[in-house]
Design an enzyme around this catalytic site. Structure first.
Site, PDB file in Angstrom:
ATOM      1  N   ASP A 156       0.840  -1.214   0.000  1.00 34.13           N
ATOM      2  CA  ASP A 156       0.000   0.000   0.000  1.00 34.13           C
ATOM      3  C   ASP A 156       0.869   1.255   0.000  1.00 34.13           C
ATOM      4  O   ASP A 156       0.533   2.253  -0.632  1.00 34.13           O
ATOM      5  CB  ASP A 156      -0.897   0.009   1.260  1.00 34.13           C
ATOM      6  CG  ASP A 156      -1.886  -1.169   1.239  1.00 34.13           C
ATOM      7  OD1 ASP A 156      -2.686  -1.274   2.173  1.00 34.13           O
ATOM      8  OD2 ASP A 156      -1.826  -1.958   0.268  1.00 34.13           O
ATOM      9  N   TYR A 183       1.872   2.296  -3.407  1.00 34.65           N
ATOM     10  CA  TYR A 183       0.745   2.874  -4.150  1.00 34.65           C
ATOM     11  C   TYR A 183       0.514   4.311  -3.666  1.00 34.65           C
ATOM     12  O   TYR A 183       0.439   5.250  -4.458  1.00 34.65           O
ATOM     13  CB  TYR A 183      -0.523   2.035  -3.917  1.00 34.65           C
ATOM     14  CG  TYR A 183      -1.741   2.595  -4.611  1.00 34.65           C
ATOM     15  CD1 TYR A 183      -2.524   3.580  -3.997  1.00 34.65           C
ATOM     16  CD2 TYR A 183      -2.092   2.201  -5.904  1.00 34.65           C
ATOM     17  CE1 TYR A 183      -3.626   4.123  -4.641  1.00 34.65           C
ATOM     18  CE2 TYR A 183      -3.190   2.731  -6.543  1.00 34.65           C
ATOM     19  CZ  TYR A 183      -3.951   3.699  -5.907  1.00 34.65           C
ATOM     20  OH  TYR A 183      -5.034   4.246  -6.550  1.00 34.65           O
ATOM     21  N   LYS A 210      -1.831  -8.696  16.299  1.00 33.12           N
ATOM     22  CA  LYS A 210      -2.390  -7.956  15.166  1.00 33.12           C
ATOM     23  C   LYS A 210      -2.660  -8.955  14.034  1.00 33.12           C
ATOM     24  O   LYS A 210      -1.769  -9.317  13.288  1.00 33.12           O
ATOM     25  CB  LYS A 210      -1.438  -6.860  14.701  1.00 33.12           C
ATOM     26  CG  LYS A 210      -2.081  -5.922  13.675  1.00 33.12           C
ATOM     27  CD  LYS A 210      -1.222  -4.710  13.377  1.00 33.12           C
ATOM     28  CE  LYS A 210      -1.880  -3.772  12.365  1.00 33.12           C
ATOM     29  NZ  LYS A 210      -2.191  -4.419  11.083  1.00 33.12           N
ATOM     30  N   ARG A 262     -14.694  -2.523   6.129  1.00 37.04           N
ATOM     31  CA  ARG A 262     -14.273  -1.218   6.630  1.00 37.04           C
ATOM     32  C   ARG A 262     -14.365  -0.158   5.532  1.00 37.04           C
ATOM     33  O   ARG A 262     -14.760   0.984   5.769  1.00 37.04           O
ATOM     34  CB  ARG A 262     -12.832  -1.329   7.129  1.00 37.04           C
ATOM     35  CG  ARG A 262     -12.294  -0.073   7.776  1.00 37.04           C
ATOM     36  CD  ARG A 262     -10.887  -0.288   8.329  1.00 37.04           C
ATOM     37  NE  ARG A 262     -10.299   0.990   8.623  1.00 37.04           N
ATOM     38  CZ  ARG A 262      -9.779   1.768   7.668  1.00 37.04           C
ATOM     39  NH1 ARG A 262      -9.751   1.351   6.430  1.00 37.04           N
ATOM     40  NH2 ARG A 262      -9.286   2.951   7.977  1.00 37.04           N
ATOM     41  N   GLU A 273     -11.596  -8.638  13.002  1.00 41.20           N
ATOM     42  CA  GLU A 273     -10.807  -9.026  11.819  1.00 41.20           C
ATOM     43  C   GLU A 273     -11.367 -10.316  11.243  1.00 41.20           C
ATOM     44  O   GLU A 273     -11.629 -11.276  11.974  1.00 41.20           O
ATOM     45  CB  GLU A 273      -9.355  -9.229  12.253  1.00 41.20           C
ATOM     46  CG  GLU A 273      -8.347  -8.970  11.178  1.00 41.20           C
ATOM     47  CD  GLU A 273      -8.101  -7.470  10.935  1.00 41.20           C
ATOM     48  OE1 GLU A 273      -8.636  -6.647  11.705  1.00 41.20           O
ATOM     49  OE2 GLU A 273      -7.396  -7.137   9.977  1.00 41.20           O
TER      50      GLU A 273
HETATM   51  N1  LIG Z   1      -5.684  -6.500  13.190  1.00 42.33           N
HETATM   52  C1  LIG Z   1      -5.974  -6.587  14.496  1.00 42.33           C
HETATM   53  O1  LIG Z   1      -5.802  -7.638  15.111  1.00 42.33           O
HETATM   54  C2  LIG Z   1      -6.532  -5.380  15.192  1.00 42.33           C
HETATM   55  C3  LIG Z   1      -6.931  -4.261  14.460  1.00 42.33           C
HETATM   56  N2  LIG Z   1      -7.477  -3.183  15.088  1.00 42.33           N
HETATM   57  C4  LIG Z   1      -7.616  -3.215  16.428  1.00 42.33           C
HETATM   58  O2  LIG Z   1      -8.152  -2.170  17.091  1.00 42.33           O
HETATM   59  C5  LIG Z   1      -8.873  -1.192  16.335  1.00 42.33           C
HETATM   60  C6  LIG Z   1      -9.992  -0.683  17.178  1.00 42.33           C
HETATM   61  C7  LIG Z   1      -9.967   0.809  17.085  1.00 42.33           C
HETATM   62  C8  LIG Z   1      -8.797   1.196  16.262  1.00 42.33           C
HETATM   63  C9  LIG Z   1      -7.990  -0.028  15.986  1.00 42.33           C
HETATM   64  N3  LIG Z   1      -7.224  -4.263  17.187  1.00 42.33           N
HETATM   65  C10 LIG Z   1      -6.695  -5.353  16.602  1.00 42.33           C
HETATM   66  N4  LIG Z   1      -6.330  -6.410  17.392  1.00 42.33           N
END
Ligand SMILES: NC(=O)c1cnc(OC2CCCC2)nc1N
Length: 331
Positions: free
Chosen positions: A39, A42, A120, A141, A175
């Site tokens: 990304d 890009y 994450k 999203r 997710e």
């Molecule tokens: N990819 C993930 O696992 C993940 C993504 N986003 C968030 O929190 C959001 C909630 C508000 C802003 C970020 N937590 C995660 N664990």
């Protein structure tokens, strides 16, 4: 890019070279979820084109990617507004940067004494709306303010409850991802069928979720880990860690690996633990998310247009690089 040195003709030439490239990359990303570049690459090229066209308005062409309002979003899906925006996350790439973030946050908000550490998950964000405990809508999203309606598709995902344990109105976000096994099996099957394979599980999940035919989605073995709600007032809990426990009680799939931390040392220990375990996990992670645990403080600290100021994502080095480095060491 030093705009001052360019003539209009040179700017027009550079813009003319950038446009087809961006259209191709945009097509890869929006139509079959298989971007051939990160990304960041890009965005850099896109911003360069915007700079050129802003400095030399006469060179703008109607077909330029910059002339599409809000980016090329699928025309097939119904749009779903997110009255409470779905934020993304700010990134840091080193322990020092993470340290700076935490020290700065605690300097600005001394009350921040507790963090919730989460894996994450490398998938794509979805939002699930429930009324009296029944699933009424699922959406992607999108750009954070407007997503795509994927209700029929999310109904095919086993880990998403059609009915909650309590008849409440709530909007839950998390997710959607494809596990490593499901990803490998999908690509094997696609090879046999002479189809293109997905570059990584995240692209496979996105491609599987944004299918117009829910039967295709159903066959893709997608998973979810939910981690947030649009409006905290829907819950009794006062902390992020409590929110995850409550989502689990409601019937959602929640990643059990979260851990409350009180110091940078504890945060770094969590990061080291899961950086070491990364290859053993049955799903892809691209880092660690560190959040202020108090929901009240999250609200007080607030967010920018795109990201919360009470959370940060510590990104691991890309897995491919990791594998190549090993290969080099062994050759
Ligand atoms: N990819 C993930 O696992 C993940 C993504 N986003 C968030 O929190 C959001 C909630 C508000 C802003 C970020 N937590 C995660 N664990």
């Amino acid at each position: 890019l030093d705009l001052k040195q360019l003539t209009e003709a040179e700017a027009a030439q550079r813009a003319a070279a950038l446009r087809p490239q961006l259209l191709q990359w945009g097509k890869e990303y929006y139509e079959n979820d298989q971007p051939s570049v990160p990304d960041a690459e890009y965005d850099q090229a896109y911003n360069q084109l915007v700079q050129l066209e802003t400095a030399f308005p006469a060179i703008v062409t109607p077909d330029s990617p910059t002339q599409r309002v809000g980016g090329q979003v699928d025309s097939e899906f119904t749009k779903v507004p997110h009255p409470i925006p779905m934020l993304s996350l700010g990134d840091v790439f080193s322990a020092d940067e993470l340290n700076e973030f935490v020290v700065r946050l605690q300097k600005d908000y001394p009350a921040v004494q507790e963090f919730n550490c989460e894996l994450k998950i490398d998938g794509l964000s979805i939002s699930l709306r429930y009324e009296q405990g029944r699933l009424v809508q699922g959406s992607t999203r999108g750009n954070g303010l407007i997503g795509e309606d994927i209700t029929a598709n999310v109904k095919t995902i086993a880990s998403i409850p059609q009915r909650l344990s309590r008849p409440i109105d709530i909007e839950v976000r998390g997710e959607c991802y494809m596990g490593k096994d499901a990803f490998l099996k999908l690509n094997e099957r696609r090879e046999l069928e002479g189809k293109s394979t997905f570059a990584n599980p995240r692209n496979a999940a996105a491609g599987s979720l944004r299918q117009l035919d829910p039967k295709v989605t159903a066959a893709r073995h997608l998973s979810t880990f939910m981690y947030n709600v649009a409006d905290y007032d829907d819950l009794e809990t006062t902390t992020q860690s409590g929110l995850l426990a409550e989502l689990k009680e409601l019937g959602f799939s929640v990643d059990p690996d979260y851990q409350v931390a009180h110091t940078l040392d504890e945060i770094n220990a969590y990061i080291e633990k899961y950086q070491a375990q990364r290859d053993q996990l049955s799903y892809g992670i691209d880092g660690i998310v560190i959040k202020t645990n108090s929901l009240a403080l999250q609200t007080e600290i607030g967010h920018t247009v795109k990201v919360p100021k009470w959370a940060i994502a510590y990104k691991f080095p890309p897995e491919e690089a990791h594998v190549k480095i090993d290969a080099i060491e062994w050759t």
